[in-house]
Design a protein around this motif. Structure first.
Motif, PDB file in Angstrom:
ATOM      1  N   LYS A  51       0.818  -1.213   0.000  1.00  0.00           N
ATOM      2  CA  LYS A  51       0.000   0.000   0.000  1.00  0.00           C
ATOM      3  C   LYS A  51       0.851   1.263   0.000  1.00  0.00           C
ATOM      4  CE  LYS A  51      -2.007  -1.112   3.644  1.00  0.00           C
ATOM      5  NZ  LYS A  51      -2.777  -1.164   4.900  1.00  0.00           N
ATOM      6  N   SER A  52       2.092   1.103   0.448  1.00  0.00           N
ATOM      7  CA  SER A  52       2.951   2.270   0.551  1.00  0.00           C
ATOM      8  C   SER A  52       3.510   2.655  -0.824  1.00  0.00           C
ATOM      9  CB  SER A  52       4.107   1.974   1.519  1.00  0.00           C
ATOM     10  OG  SER A  52       5.141   2.899   1.329  1.00  0.00           O
ATOM     11  N   GLU A  53       3.200   3.870  -1.247  1.00  0.00           N
ATOM     12  CA  GLU A  53       3.700   4.352  -2.556  1.00  0.00           C
ATOM     13  C   GLU A  53       5.224   4.336  -2.577  1.00  0.00           C
ATOM     14  OE1 GLU A  53       2.507   5.434  -5.507  1.00  0.00           O
ATOM     15  OE2 GLU A  53       0.548   4.652  -4.900  1.00  0.00           O
ATOM     16  N   ARG A  54       5.783   4.743  -1.442  1.00  0.00           N
ATOM     17  CA  ARG A  54       7.243   4.855  -1.362  1.00  0.00           C
ATOM     18  C   ARG A  54       7.906   3.491  -1.499  1.00  0.00           C
ATOM     19  NH1 ARG A  54       7.657   8.185   3.142  1.00  0.00           N
ATOM     20  NH2 ARG A  54       8.105  10.092   1.989  1.00  0.00           N
ATOM     21  N   PHE A  55       7.252   2.477  -0.869  1.00  0.00           N
ATOM     22  CA  PHE A  55       7.854   1.148  -0.833  1.00  0.00           C
ATOM     23  C   PHE A  55       7.933   0.507  -2.223  1.00  0.00           C
ATOM     24  CE2 PHE A  55       7.803  -3.464  -0.249  1.00  0.00           C
ATOM     25  CZ  PHE A  55       8.887  -3.608   0.602  1.00  0.00           C
ATOM     26  N   LEU A  56       7.082   0.945  -3.135  1.00  0.00           N
ATOM     27  CA  LEU A  56       7.083   0.336  -4.464  1.00  0.00           C
ATOM     28  C   LEU A  56       8.429   0.492  -5.161  1.00  0.00           C
ATOM     29  CD1 LEU A  56       3.519   1.248  -5.741  1.00  0.00           C
ATOM     30  CD2 LEU A  56       4.322  -0.844  -4.620  1.00  0.00           C
ATOM     31  N   ARG A  57       9.195   1.501  -4.721  1.00  0.00           N
ATOM     32  CA  ARG A  57      10.508   1.698  -5.355  1.00  0.00           C
ATOM     33  C   ARG A  57      11.526   0.637  -4.917  1.00  0.00           C
ATOM     34  NH1 ARG A  57      11.988   8.028  -5.351  1.00  0.00           N
ATOM     35  NH2 ARG A  57      13.662   7.296  -6.698  1.00  0.00           N
ATOM     36  N   ALA A  58      11.118  -0.258  -4.023  1.00  0.00           N
ATOM     37  CA  ALA A  58      12.005  -1.353  -3.617  1.00  0.00           C
ATOM     38  C   ALA A  58      12.298  -2.295  -4.788  1.00  0.00           C
ATOM     39  CB  ALA A  58      11.384  -2.155  -2.476  1.00  0.00           C
ATOM     40  N   THR A  59      11.495  -2.205  -5.842  1.00  0.00           N
ATOM     41  CA  THR A  59      11.781  -3.023  -7.017  1.00  0.00           C
ATOM     42  C   THR A  59      12.544  -2.225  -8.062  1.00  0.00           C
ATOM     43  OG1 THR A  59       9.674  -2.420  -8.017  1.00  0.00           O
ATOM     44  CG2 THR A  59       9.731  -4.435  -6.702  1.00  0.00           C
ATOM     45  N   ALA A  60      12.891  -0.981  -7.771  1.00  0.00           N
ATOM     46  CA  ALA A  60      13.575  -0.168  -8.780  1.00  0.00           C
ATOM     47  C   ALA A  60      14.905   0.390  -8.268  1.00  0.00           C
ATOM     48  CB  ALA A  60      12.659   0.966  -9.233  1.00  0.00           C
ATOM     49  N   ASP A  61      14.870   1.363  -7.376  1.00  0.00           N
ATOM     50  CA  ASP A  61      16.108   2.051  -7.037  1.00  0.00           C
ATOM     51  C   ASP A  61      16.229   2.412  -5.564  1.00  0.00           C
ATOM     52  OD1 ASP A  61      14.112   3.875  -7.031  1.00  0.00           O
ATOM     53  OD2 ASP A  61      15.167   5.416  -8.153  1.00  0.00           O
ATOM     54  N   ARG A  62      15.450   1.756  -4.703  1.00  0.00           N
ATOM     55  CA  ARG A  62      15.566   2.046  -3.279  1.00  0.00           C
ATOM     56  C   ARG A  62      15.679   0.749  -2.485  1.00  0.00           C
ATOM     57  NH1 ARG A  62      16.384   6.620  -4.602  1.00  0.00           N
ATOM     58  NH2 ARG A  62      15.323   8.496  -3.859  1.00  0.00           N
ATOM     59  N   LEU A  63      16.320   0.867  -1.313  1.00  0.00           N
ATOM     60  CA  LEU A  63      16.426  -0.283  -0.420  1.00  0.00           C
ATOM     61  C   LEU A  63      15.681   0.047   0.866  1.00  0.00           C
ATOM     62  CD1 LEU A  63      19.603   0.406  -1.670  1.00  0.00           C
ATOM     63  CD2 LEU A  63      19.653  -2.036  -1.154  1.00  0.00           C
ATOM     64  N   PHE A  64      15.019  -0.957   1.447  1.00  0.00           N
ATOM     65  CA  PHE A  64      14.207  -0.710   2.634  1.00  0.00           C
ATOM     66  C   PHE A  64      14.531  -1.677   3.753  1.00  0.00           C
ATOM     67  CE2 PHE A  64      11.797   1.289  -0.662  1.00  0.00           C
ATOM     68  CZ  PHE A  64      11.237   2.399  -0.044  1.00  0.00           C
ATOM     69  N   ILE A  65      14.513  -1.159   4.966  1.00  0.00           N
ATOM     70  CA  ILE A  65      14.527  -2.017   6.144  1.00  0.00           C
ATOM     71  C   ILE A  65      13.134  -1.982   6.739  1.00  0.00           C
ATOM     72  CG2 ILE A  65      15.302  -2.183   8.540  1.00  0.00           C
ATOM     73  CD1 ILE A  65      18.073  -1.556   7.637  1.00  0.00           C
ATOM     74  N   VAL A  66      12.541  -3.148   6.931  1.00  0.00           N
ATOM     75  CA  VAL A  66      11.174  -3.251   7.427  1.00  0.00           C
ATOM     76  C   VAL A  66      11.208  -3.965   8.769  1.00  0.00           C
ATOM     77  CG1 VAL A  66       8.886  -4.178   6.991  1.00  0.00           C
ATOM     78  CG2 VAL A  66      10.283  -3.370   5.083  1.00  0.00           C
ATOM     79  N   ILE A  67      10.780  -3.274   9.816  1.00  0.00           N
ATOM     80  CA  ILE A  67      10.693  -3.912  11.132  1.00  0.00           C
ATOM     81  C   ILE A  67       9.232  -4.161  11.443  1.00  0.00           C
ATOM     82  CG2 ILE A  67      11.183  -3.709  13.598  1.00  0.00           C
ATOM     83  CD1 ILE A  67      13.549  -1.989  12.936  1.00  0.00           C
ATOM     84  N   SER A  68       8.889  -5.421  11.644  1.00  0.00           N
ATOM     85  CA  SER A  68       7.491  -5.802  11.830  1.00  0.00           C
ATOM     86  C   SER A  68       7.001  -5.417  13.220  1.00  0.00           C
ATOM     87  CB  SER A  68       7.341  -7.305  11.628  1.00  0.00           C
ATOM     88  OG  SER A  68       6.066  -7.713  12.066  1.00  0.00           O
ATOM     89  N   ALA A  69       5.733  -5.066  13.285  1.00  0.00           N
ATOM     90  CA  ALA A  69       5.128  -4.738  14.580  1.00  0.00           C
ATOM     91  C   ALA A  69       4.994  -5.972  15.450  1.00  0.00           C
ATOM     92  CB  ALA A  69       3.759  -4.093  14.357  1.00  0.00           C
ATOM     93  N   LYS A  70       5.148  -7.148  14.850  1.00  0.00           N
ATOM     94  CA  LYS A  70       5.037  -8.396  15.630  1.00  0.00           C
ATOM     95  C   LYS A  70       6.284  -8.631  16.469  1.00  0.00           C
ATOM     96  CE  LYS A  70       2.151 -10.935  12.330  1.00  0.00           C
ATOM     97  NZ  LYS A  70       2.691 -10.755  10.958  1.00  0.00           N
ATOM     98  N   ASP A  71       7.378  -7.915  16.159  1.00  0.00           N
ATOM     99  CA  ASP A  71       8.617  -8.121  16.913  1.00  0.00           C
ATOM    100  C   ASP A  71       8.412  -7.679  18.356  1.00  0.00           C
ATOM    101  OD1 ASP A  71      11.839  -8.359  15.987  1.00  0.00           O
ATOM    102  OD2 ASP A  71      11.406  -7.512  17.973  1.00  0.00           O
ATOM    103  N   GLU A  72       8.956  -8.457  19.288  1.00  0.00           N
ATOM    104  CA  GLU A  72       8.691  -8.146  20.703  1.00  0.00           C
ATOM    105  C   GLU A  72       9.381  -6.858  21.151  1.00  0.00           C
ATOM    106  OE1 GLU A  72      11.723 -10.764  23.279  1.00  0.00           O
ATOM    107  OE2 GLU A  72      10.170 -11.956  22.266  1.00  0.00           O
ATOM    108  N   HIS A  73      10.436  -6.449  20.448  1.00  0.00           N
ATOM    109  CA  HIS A  73      11.078  -5.180  20.777  1.00  0.00           C
ATOM    110  C   HIS A  73      10.371  -3.992  20.137  1.00  0.00           C
ATOM    111  CE1 HIS A  73      14.492  -6.897  22.797  1.00  0.00           C
ATOM    112  NE2 HIS A  73      14.697  -7.725  21.777  1.00  0.00           N
TER     113      HIS A  73
END
Lengths: 440, 189
Positions: free
Chosen positions: B143-165
């Motif tokens: 859903k994130s417009e910004r994240f769509l660039r992960a298939t083109a020219d950007r790199l992302f770190i995604v931290i899930s809300a399920k993580d206990e920290h």
């Protein structure tokens, strides 16, 4: 990175020279002591020669595929293979006794015997699963079957009909061509790589080496196949197998990759290798070896299965003599060696090297490469020695010839290595190769 | 709208070295359920993320062994058995070929080899899909417009809300320290 030249301890040279001398003496004693000893020593020498030949050819293959595939990962570990492949010149010197035996009409190859007996005997047809038809006509007892299996060692009509190809002159000429091509290729790759060392940089040599890799691989494959036919398969001039060259090649790859990995691990152990080898290099080299252990088993089985299925007497003789028959009266003690190869050359090392934890463990890989070299020797032994007779033999002549050939071979390799850096310092991909990382 | 929970925090980077460096810090911070998204493979990212070796080889081995046993049983049952009174549709067929025993291992090995490879290959594929929880028909990140660039020219770190920290505030602050181009909260569907 400094251009560190390898300096091996002087003791090693003396040790190898001493080993070669002891080996030669043992071989001569063996020839004198055993009845029929000269033929046995020549066959044992052929095994030892084929063993060191395969080490150089396997190394040459390693160098060639690297350039052919424009590989970067193996640059760091390429130099030992270049040294072993150039050591084909030592192997060429070791070939002289065999050439001499052929020229003088010695007992090594039946087709080369001077006293061509005017006999029209052929090996009595034997089927693996149906010995009864034969046994009915022949006197009973195991040795009677066996004696009929070795009749072809006198020169008969079938052998004579092949003399257009299998004659001393043609054999020597072809051998010159084989060794000429191998030396040319090995020298080209060794000297280009060394030349690159002396330059500050540049990729001209790399481009040339890559360009010639394609042609060289073709020349390598054809010469290796025909050399296997000439030097090993023709000890039984009746028998032929088109996959024999591939079988020998598979052994070359196992032997060559083993000795390279062993050499690198030992150099590393004694701090003679200038760059730290990462787990990735160990794992990649282990994978390559693992693949060719399986390839050897695949090819060995392919050769067996086709001959087993067809069950043609002329071709099954080869396997009967090598202990593959379980039919009554046709079993012999070479069968134990066959079982040793099945497990020791294939199943056990296949399971043993499978794990990546083993591949990255230097001690474990020193053991496995040594093990595979031993098994590779016995593979060639199994190809050649059963022609002597139905009883497994291993003794003075075999140990002596192996010791002699191996020590001379390693002496040659250490002489080439002494004035050489252990890594190709001028290769533009070296730093990338040192820093290689890989996914799990 | 208001009762939606955060799904993940995403941090955007534009260079491999930056994302490698950031990944090491996320690893050292103790996060477990997080990922790096990149348009191309990054050598060494496994170590930077502290990923444990995959168990996929064991899945492959197990399937290979099952395949070998299956092939052995198959060739034995079909070539070397006759069970009286059994329906012909599942009955073996003992067929004599050039005088060889009906159960001849050399003839069976190619079959056993093929079933071993087949089972191991299919097992590897299904095991890989299973471990990656694929096929995944929808991912809230899309859903994130910004994240769509992960298939083109950007790199992302995604931290899930399920993580206990995971904590919306502190994790956000932590990501800020990694100096990404941007940080975004992605909500659950």
């Amino acid at each position: 990175m400094t251009n560190v030249h390898l300096s091996l301890p002087r003791k090693l040279t003396q040790f190898l020279a001493g080993g070669a001398l002891i080996g030669a003496v043992l071989s001569l004693i063996g020839a004198a002591v055993y009845s029929g000893g000269s033929r046995r020593v020549m066959l044992a020498y052929l095994v030892a020669f084929a063993f060191v030949l395969s080490l150089s050819l396997g190394s040459l293959f390693f160098v060639l595929i690297g350039h052919l595939m424009r590989a970067g990962w193996n640059v760091l570990v390429r130099r030992p293979a270049e040294i072993f492949s150039l050591n084909i010149v030592t192997v060429a010197v070791l070939f002289l006794p065999i050439a001499l035996s052929v020229v003088l009409g010695g007992e090594l190859y039946p087709w080369a015997k001077r006293d061509a007996v005017e006999s029209t005997h052929r090996a009595t047809p034997v089927a693996l699963n149906e010995p009864t038809a034969l046994a009915a006509g022949a006197p009973h007892g195991a040795d009677d079957h066996h004696s009929s299996l070795y009749v072809h060692q006198t020169v008969d009509e079938l052998t004579r009909s092949k003399q257009g190809w299998l004659n001393p002159t043609a054999f020597i000429l072809r051998s010159l061509v084989f060794f000429g091509i191998w030396t040319l290729i090995a020298w080209f790759y060794f000297s280009r790589s060394r030349h690159q060392d002396s330059l500050a940089g540049g990729d001209d040599d790399t481009r040339q080496m890559e360009w010639w890799a394609g042609v060289s691989v073709f020349a390598f494959g054809i010469t290796l196949t025909y050399a296997a036919f000439d030097m090993l398969m023709s000890i039984d001039p009746h028998w032929y197998s088109t996959i024999y060259g591939v079988y020998f090649f598979a052994g070359c790859a196992v032997g060559g990759f083993s000795i390279n990995l062993l050499a690198i691990l030992l150099l590393q152990r004694f701090d003679l290798f200038p760059v730290a080898l990462s787990d990735e290099h160990r794992r990649d080299l282990g994978r390559l070896l693992f693949a060719f252990v399986f390839f050897w088993g695949y090819i060995a089985f392919s050769q067996y299965m086709l001959l087993w299925y067809a069950n043609v007497p002329e071709t099954t003789r080869w396997f009967v003599v090598r202990g593959a028959s379980m039919a009554e009266g046709y079993t012999n003690s070479w069968g134990y060696l066959l079982v040793l190869l099945l497990f020791g050359h294939f199943i056990i090392p296949f399971l043993g090297i499978m794990s990546r934890h083993v591949k990255t463990n230097s001690n474990a890989m020193i053991f496995w490469t040594g093990w595979l070299l031993l098994m590779h020797y016995f593979d060639l032994y199994w190809l050649v020695m059963p022609e002597l007779g139905p009883h497994f033999t291993f003794g003075l002549p075999e140990i002596g010839t192996l010791l002699f050939a191996l020590c001379v071979y390693l002496l040659g390799a250490s002489m080439i290595a002494t004035r050489t850096s252990m890594v190709p310092t001028g290769d533009p991909r070296l730093s990338a190769s040192v820093a290689i990382t890989d996914a799990y | 709208m208001t009762d939606k929970q955060p799904y993940a925090l995403i941090a955007e980077f534009d260079s491999v070295s930056a994302v490698m460096h950031a990944a090491e810090q996320v690893r050292d911070e103790g996060y477990m359920i997080w990922d790096v998204h990149s348009p191309m493979p990054i050598h060494g990212i496994n170590q930077a993320m502290g990923l444990r070796p995959t168990i996929l080889p064991w899945i492959t081995l197990a399937h290979g062994v099952v395949g070998a046993v299956f092939g052995l049983g198959l060739t034995w049952w079909m070539n070397a058995t006759t069970v009286p009174g059994l329906s012909p549709s599942v009955q073996g067929y003992e067929f004599l070929i050039s005088g060889k025993p009906t159960f001849s291992l050399p003839a069976n090995i190619p079959i056993i080899f093929e079933t071993t490879i087949l089972f191991a290959a299919i097992g590897t594929l299904l095991g890989m899909l299973g471990l990656n929880k694929l096929p995944m028909l929808h991912n809230p990140l899309a859903k994130s417009e910004r994240f769509l660039r992960a298939t083109a020219d950007r790199l992302f770190i995604v931290i899930s809300a399920k993580d206990e920290h995971f904590d919306s505030e502190t994790t956000h602050q932590f990501l800020q320290r990694l100096s990404p181009l941007s940080i975004e909260v992605v909500m659950e569907d």
